[in-house]
Design a protein around this motif. Structure first.
Motif, PDB file in Angstrom:
ATOM      1  N   UNK A  16       0.735  -1.273   0.040  1.00  0.00           N
ATOM      2  CA  UNK A  16      -0.072   0.054  -0.009  1.00  0.00           C
ATOM      3  C   UNK A  16       0.850   1.215   0.064  1.00  0.00           C
ATOM      4  N   UNK A  17       0.216   2.341   0.070  1.00  0.00           N
ATOM      5  CA  UNK A  17       0.755   3.714   0.189  1.00  0.00           C
ATOM      6  C   UNK A  17       1.025   4.172   1.275  1.00  0.00           C
ATOM      7  N   UNK A  18       1.999   4.135   2.153  1.00  0.00           N
ATOM      8  CA  UNK A  18       2.229   4.585   3.362  1.00  0.00           C
ATOM      9  C   UNK A  18       3.248   5.648   3.374  1.00  0.00           C
ATOM     10  N   UNK A  19       3.658   6.141   2.141  1.00  0.00           N
ATOM     11  CA  UNK A  19       4.734   7.157   2.077  1.00  0.00           C
ATOM     12  C   UNK A  19       4.336   8.281   2.929  1.00  0.00           C
ATOM     13  N   UNK A  20       3.309   8.696   2.927  1.00  0.00           N
ATOM     14  CA  UNK A  20       2.793  10.154   3.539  1.00  0.00           C
ATOM     15  C   UNK A  20       2.637   9.800   5.272  1.00  0.00           C
ATOM     16  N   UNK A  21       2.564   8.612   5.502  1.00  0.00           N
ATOM     17  CA  UNK A  21       2.335   8.154   7.003  1.00  0.00           C
ATOM     18  C   UNK A  21       1.050   8.527   7.561  1.00  0.00           C
ATOM     19  N   UNK A  22       0.069   8.815   6.588  1.00  0.00           N
ATOM     20  CA  UNK A  22      -1.247   9.316   7.252  1.00  0.00           C
ATOM     21  C   UNK A  22      -2.485   8.814   6.453  1.00  0.00           C
ATOM     22  N   UNK A  23      -3.380   8.316   6.979  1.00  0.00           N
ATOM     23  CA  UNK A  23      -4.272   7.852   6.297  1.00  0.00           C
ATOM     24  C   UNK A  23      -5.602   7.955   7.088  1.00  0.00           C
ATOM     25  N   UNK A  24      -6.933   7.585   6.722  1.00  0.00           N
ATOM     26  CA  UNK A  24      -8.144   7.659   7.219  1.00  0.00           C
ATOM     27  C   UNK A  24      -8.701   6.547   7.315  1.00  0.00           C
ATOM     28  N   UNK A  25      -9.207   6.051   8.555  1.00  0.00           N
ATOM     29  CA  UNK A  25      -9.771   4.798   8.539  1.00  0.00           C
ATOM     30  C   UNK A  25     -10.940   4.969   9.630  1.00  0.00           C
ATOM     31  N   UNK A  26     -12.131   4.027   9.473  1.00  0.00           N
ATOM     32  CA  UNK A  26     -13.065   4.009  10.385  1.00  0.00           C
ATOM     33  C   UNK A  26     -12.434   3.253  11.860  1.00  0.00           C
ATOM     34  N   UNK A  27     -12.778   4.015  13.034  1.00  0.00           N
ATOM     35  CA  UNK A  27     -12.277   3.407  14.377  1.00  0.00           C
ATOM     36  C   UNK A  27     -13.587   3.037  15.033  1.00  0.00           C
ATOM     37  N   UNK A  28     -13.775   1.689  14.838  1.00  0.00           N
ATOM     38  CA  UNK A  28     -15.041   1.178  15.521  1.00  0.00           C
ATOM     39  C   UNK A  28     -14.808  -0.253  15.832  1.00  0.00           C
ATOM     40  N   UNK A  29     -15.586  -1.072  16.365  1.00  0.00           N
ATOM     41  CA  UNK A  29     -15.568  -2.589  16.752  1.00  0.00           C
ATOM     42  C   UNK A  29     -14.441  -2.827  17.660  1.00  0.00           C
ATOM     43  N   UNK A  30     -13.558  -3.975  17.441  1.00  0.00           N
ATOM     44  CA  UNK A  30     -12.500  -4.466  18.450  1.00  0.00           C
ATOM     45  C   UNK A  30     -11.643  -3.466  18.767  1.00  0.00           C
ATOM     46  N   UNK A  31     -11.107  -2.810  17.655  1.00  0.00           N
ATOM     47  CA  UNK A  31      -9.905  -1.666  18.062  1.00  0.00           C
ATOM     48  C   UNK A  31     -10.458  -0.703  18.964  1.00  0.00           C
ATOM     49  N   UNK A  32     -11.798  -0.082  18.747  1.00  0.00           N
ATOM     50  CA  UNK A  32     -12.346   0.925  19.472  1.00  0.00           C
ATOM     51  C   UNK A  32     -12.552   0.439  21.074  1.00  0.00           C
ATOM     52  N   UNK A  33     -13.088  -0.984  21.003  1.00  0.00           N
ATOM     53  CA  UNK A  33     -12.968  -1.381  22.449  1.00  0.00           C
ATOM     54  C   UNK A  33     -11.868  -1.451  23.203  1.00  0.00           C
ATOM     55  N   UNK A  34     -10.786  -1.807  22.372  1.00  0.00           N
ATOM     56  CA  UNK A  34      -9.510  -1.981  23.078  1.00  0.00           C
ATOM     57  C   UNK A  34      -8.878  -0.537  23.515  1.00  0.00           C
TER      58      UNK A  34
END
Length: 100
Positions: A16-34
């Motif tokens: 993937x393109x991680x060259x900028x080091x920033x991206x947007x993603x939903x923050x829900x489910x198990x990650x949000x619980x954690x």
């Protein structure tokens, strides 16, 4: 994060393109619980030393398994320019939750 990735089957593929080091993603489910459980540790300082490392590993797992897992795996690779930023964030997060 790299240690968690090595234990995963199948391991996340650094892509993937991680060259900028920033991206947007939903923050829900198990990650949000954690994340909520990690924040609640502030109410029980005696549990921080035991539970914080486990929650960090769990967070890494959910991040790597999530929709942006390949980009995050690429960011976590030591040859990536953003690796230093991630290390600084890890140090800050670890210090904030370190037992007094």
């Amino acid at each position: 994060m790299r240690a968690v990735a090595r234990e995963m089957s199948p391991p996340p593929v650094a892509a993937g393109d991680a060259s900028r080091g920033v991206f947007v993603a939903d923050f829900d489910g198990p990650l949000a619980d954690c994340a909520v459980r990690a924040a609640r540790l502030l109410d029980t300082p005696d549990a921080v030393g035991i539970l914080h490392p486990l929650l960090m590993r769990e967070s890494c797992y959910w991040l790597l398994r999530g929709p942006k897992g390949p980009e995050i795996a690429k960011l976590a690779s030591s040859g990536n320019a953003s690796h230093g930023v991630l290390r600084a964030m890890e140090n800050l997060f670890t210090c904030r939750f370190a037992p007094a």
